[in-house]
Motif scaffolding. Structure first.
Motif, mmCIF file in Angstrom:
data_model
loop_
_atom_site.group_PDB
_atom_site.id
_atom_site.type_symbol
_atom_site.label_atom_id
_atom_site.label_comp_id
_atom_site.label_asym_id
_atom_site.label_seq_id
_atom_site.Cartn_x
_atom_site.Cartn_y
_atom_site.Cartn_z
ATOM 1 N N VAL A 91 0.840 -1.198 0.000
ATOM 2 C CA VAL A 91 0.000 0.000 0.000
ATOM 3 C C VAL A 91 0.876 1.249 0.000
ATOM 4 C CG1 VAL A 91 -1.658 1.339 1.381
ATOM 5 C CG2 VAL A 91 -1.931 -1.147 1.133
ATOM 6 N N ASP A 92 0.577 2.184 -0.902
ATOM 7 C CA ASP A 92 1.348 3.433 -0.946
ATOM 8 C C ASP A 92 0.462 4.668 -0.850
ATOM 9 O OD1 ASP A 92 0.143 3.507 -3.403
ATOM 10 O OD2 ASP A 92 1.983 3.845 -4.560
ATOM 11 N N ASP A 93 -0.804 4.463 -0.437
ATOM 12 C CA ASP A 93 -1.783 5.549 -0.405
ATOM 13 C C ASP A 93 -2.717 5.292 0.777
ATOM 14 O OD1 ASP A 93 -3.783 7.436 -0.905
ATOM 15 O OD2 ASP A 93 -3.947 6.980 -3.040
ATOM 16 N N VAL A 94 -2.849 6.275 1.683
ATOM 17 C CA VAL A 94 -3.749 6.131 2.827
ATOM 18 C C VAL A 94 -4.615 7.380 2.950
ATOM 19 C CG1 VAL A 94 -2.271 4.575 4.156
ATOM 20 C CG2 VAL A 94 -2.028 7.048 4.450
ATOM 21 N N PHE A 95 -5.783 7.197 3.541
ATOM 22 C CA PHE A 95 -6.699 8.306 3.807
ATOM 23 C C PHE A 95 -6.799 8.458 5.320
ATOM 24 C CE2 PHE A 95 -11.262 9.635 4.416
ATOM 25 C CZ PHE A 95 -11.071 10.957 4.016
ATOM 26 N N VAL A 96 -6.506 9.658 5.820
ATOM 27 C CA VAL A 96 -6.413 9.877 7.267
ATOM 28 C C VAL A 96 -7.463 10.900 7.722
ATOM 29 C CG1 VAL A 96 -4.896 10.473 9.195
ATOM 30 C CG2 VAL A 96 -3.931 9.404 7.137
ATOM 31 N N PRO A 97 -8.668 10.439 8.086
ATOM 32 C CA PRO A 97 -9.651 11.328 8.706
ATOM 33 C C PRO A 97 -9.464 11.316 10.220
ATOM 34 C CG PRO A 97 -10.658 9.204 8.311
ATOM 35 C CD PRO A 97 -9.209 9.081 7.857
ATOM 36 N N ALA A 98 -10.184 12.192 10.902
ATOM 37 C CA ALA A 98 -10.171 12.136 12.366
ATOM 38 C C ALA A 98 -10.879 10.875 12.841
ATOM 39 C CB ALA A 98 -10.836 13.369 12.947
ATOM 40 N N ARG A 127 1.183 8.785 -1.207
ATOM 41 C CA ARG A 127 -0.032 9.614 -1.266
ATOM 42 C C ARG A 127 -0.759 9.537 0.065
ATOM 43 N NH1 ARG A 127 -2.562 11.109 -5.707
ATOM 44 N NH2 ARG A 127 -4.569 10.232 -5.079
ATOM 45 N N VAL A 128 -1.203 10.706 0.545
ATOM 46 C CA VAL A 128 -1.918 10.784 1.816
ATOM 47 C C VAL A 128 -3.113 11.709 1.623
ATOM 48 C CG1 VAL A 128 -1.823 11.441 4.249
ATOM 49 C CG2 VAL A 128 0.185 10.409 3.166
ATOM 50 N N GLY A 129 -4.325 11.189 1.884
ATOM 51 C CA GLY A 129 -5.534 11.975 1.703
ATOM 52 C C GLY A 129 -6.089 12.502 3.014
ATOM 53 N N ILE A 130 -6.751 13.665 2.937
ATOM 54 C CA ILE A 130 -7.422 14.262 4.084
ATOM 55 C C ILE A 130 -8.860 14.614 3.687
ATOM 56 C CG2 ILE A 130 -5.323 15.133 5.163
ATOM 57 C CD1 ILE A 130 -5.970 17.889 3.940
ATOM 58 N N THR A 131 -9.689 14.930 4.686
ATOM 59 C CA THR A 131 -11.109 15.164 4.452
ATOM 60 C C THR A 131 -11.414 16.632 4.182
ATOM 61 O OG1 THR A 131 -11.543 13.414 6.063
ATOM 62 C CG2 THR A 131 -13.411 14.753 5.392
ATOM 63 N N GLY A 132 -12.366 16.867 3.260
ATOM 64 C CA GLY A 132 -12.928 18.198 3.053
ATOM 65 C C GLY A 132 -14.425 18.142 3.280
ATOM 66 N N TYR A 133 -15.018 19.263 3.695
ATOM 67 C CA TYR A 133 -16.439 19.300 4.062
ATOM 68 C C TYR A 133 -17.185 20.358 3.262
ATOM 69 C CZ TYR A 133 -14.935 16.558 8.096
ATOM 70 O OH TYR A 133 -14.409 15.586 8.900
ATOM 71 N N ARG A 153 -1.896 20.715 4.888
ATOM 72 C CA ARG A 153 -1.458 20.636 3.487
ATOM 73 C C ARG A 153 -0.017 20.163 3.337
ATOM 74 N NH1 ARG A 153 -0.170 25.371 5.335
ATOM 75 N NH2 ARG A 153 1.432 26.684 4.365
ATOM 76 N N ALA A 154 0.845 20.474 4.311
ATOM 77 C CA ALA A 154 2.254 20.079 4.204
ATOM 78 C C ALA A 154 2.435 18.570 4.358
ATOM 79 C CB ALA A 154 3.078 20.810 5.270
ATOM 80 N N HIS A 155 1.429 17.900 4.912
ATOM 81 C CA HIS A 155 1.549 16.467 5.189
ATOM 82 C C HIS A 155 0.684 15.616 4.280
ATOM 83 C CE1 HIS A 155 3.527 17.802 8.877
ATOM 84 N NE2 HIS A 155 2.490 18.599 9.083
ATOM 85 N N ALA A 156 -0.125 16.250 3.423
ATOM 86 C CA ALA A 156 -1.082 15.518 2.594
ATOM 87 C C ALA A 156 -0.817 15.790 1.120
ATOM 88 C CB ALA A 156 -2.513 15.919 2.952
ATOM 89 N N THR A 157 -1.360 14.926 0.269
ATOM 90 C CA THR A 157 -1.186 15.111 -1.179
ATOM 91 C C THR A 157 -2.514 15.315 -1.899
ATOM 92 O OG1 THR A 157 -1.249 12.719 -1.614
ATOM 93 C CG2 THR A 157 0.920 13.690 -1.183
ATOM 94 N N TYR A 158 -3.657 15.068 -1.226
ATOM 95 C CA TYR A 158 -4.950 15.282 -1.871
ATOM 96 C C TYR A 158 -6.044 15.382 -0.821
ATOM 97 C CZ TYR A 158 -5.771 10.238 -1.181
ATOM 98 O OH TYR A 158 -5.934 8.988 -0.638
ATOM 99 N N ILE A 159 -7.208 15.863 -1.254
ATOM 100 C CA ILE A 159 -8.396 16.010 -0.407
ATOM 101 C C ILE A 159 -9.507 15.133 -0.968
ATOM 102 C CG2 ILE A 159 -10.201 17.625 0.356
ATOM 103 C CD1 ILE A 159 -8.045 19.864 -0.061
ATOM 104 N N VAL A 160 -10.237 14.466 -0.088
ATOM 105 C CA VAL A 160 -11.475 13.775 -0.472
ATOM 106 C C VAL A 160 -12.629 14.528 0.171
ATOM 107 C CG1 VAL A 160 -12.837 11.660 -0.343
ATOM 108 C CG2 VAL A 160 -10.354 11.529 -0.635
#
Length: 278
Positions: A91-98, A127-133, A153-160
């Motif tokens: 795995v080279d891509d994770v999504f990190v929500p709260a 790749r590291v994803g974070i949440t948008g609302y 933003r400095a720790h992530a590469t995209y927003i979901v």
């Protein structure tokens, strides 16, 4: 709906699934290997079902993105163990929500500390994803959610982006984050062609406690799905076309919430692609 822009969004799609007993078979039967599969994590069942399913799907040749909610991580040792298992699975891509675990399993009560720790560990994932609302978070002011994206933003590469049913709200939100100089590419969260009866069944399978919380938080979803003509992914995308396909929007693709209706979702995507091709 039409044009190269939408073809690109549908070709670069991600399917979100829940780690239920039949999920692996559904993905194998209906999802092409070039479609990214993201796997949610349960506040009640913890990360193990997610990690198990991710490992199996990765072994089948899928590009799999696990959800790694901060509030399900017990401590630094647990985080390191999860990272190691995911890297071993390729795995080279994770999504990190709260995450929704209440109380948290350990010291992490939000995504930012986990994102910082991943950076300190040398950035084990490409790749590291974070949440948008796009629609207001029930507990957090809109300006704070956008500020949080800036901080991460400095720790992530995209927003979901979380689910949104209002094309105007969705377009306005994309514009707002770009005006705030949040430049990460966005994967726009949309519900697939969900059947209400199956959605209720899926909610029940999640677990009694979680189902109650899910239904309480998302009662408006069920109203939209239940009303004749109340929700159609085609209609939402049609009405969002200009906002989502503008080069300045930075939309990288669609993140489709399948609610494990995988076959129906893939049939819908193929039908839309066929119409666009025509």
């Amino acid at each position: 709906m039409g044009g190269e822009g939408f073809r690109a969004l549908l070709s670069g799609v991600r399917y979100e699934v829940l780690p239920a007993k039949a999920t692996e078979d559904k993905v194998l039967a209906h999802v092409p290997r070039d479609v990214v599969v993201t796997v949610t994590a349960s506040p009640v069942k913890g990360l193990e079902p997610t990690l198990d399913l991710v490992g199996r799907l990765a072994a089948h040749g899928y590009r799999v993105v696990p959800h790694m909610p901060a509030r399900l991580l017990r401590d630094d040792a647990h985080l390191k163990d999860v990272v190691e298992r995911l890297r071993e699975a390729g795995v080279d891509d994770v999504f990190v929500p709260a995450g929704d675990a209440d109380p948290p399993a350990g010291a992490y009560d939000g995504a930012l500390p986990v994102l910082r720790r991943l950076s300190e560990l040398g950035g084990p994932f490409a790749r590291v994803g974070i949440t948008g609302y796009p629609e207001s978070h029930p507990l957090i002011h809109d300006d704070l959610t956008i500020q949080a994206m800036w901080d991460k933003r400095a720790h992530a590469t995209y927003i979901v982006s979380n689910l949104c049913f209002d094309p105007r709200v969705l377009g306005d939100w994309v514009g707002r984050i770009r005006r705030r100089d949040v430049t990460l590419p966005v994967h726009v969260g949309v519900a697939g062609p969900v059947q209400r009866a199956k959605l209720l069944t899926m909610a029940t399978k999640i677990g009694v406690g979680e189902s109650t919380r899910f239904l309480t938080k998302h009662a408006s979803w069920f109203l939209r799905f239940a009303t004749p003509g109340g929700y159609s992914p085609d209609r939402l995308l049609d009405r969002s076309a200009e906002a989502l396909t503008a080069p300045s929007a930075g939309v990288a693709g669609l993140h489709v919430f399948t609610f494990n209706q995988v076959a129906e979702t893939e049939r819908w995507r193929c039908a839309v692609l066929e119409r666009l091709g025509g």
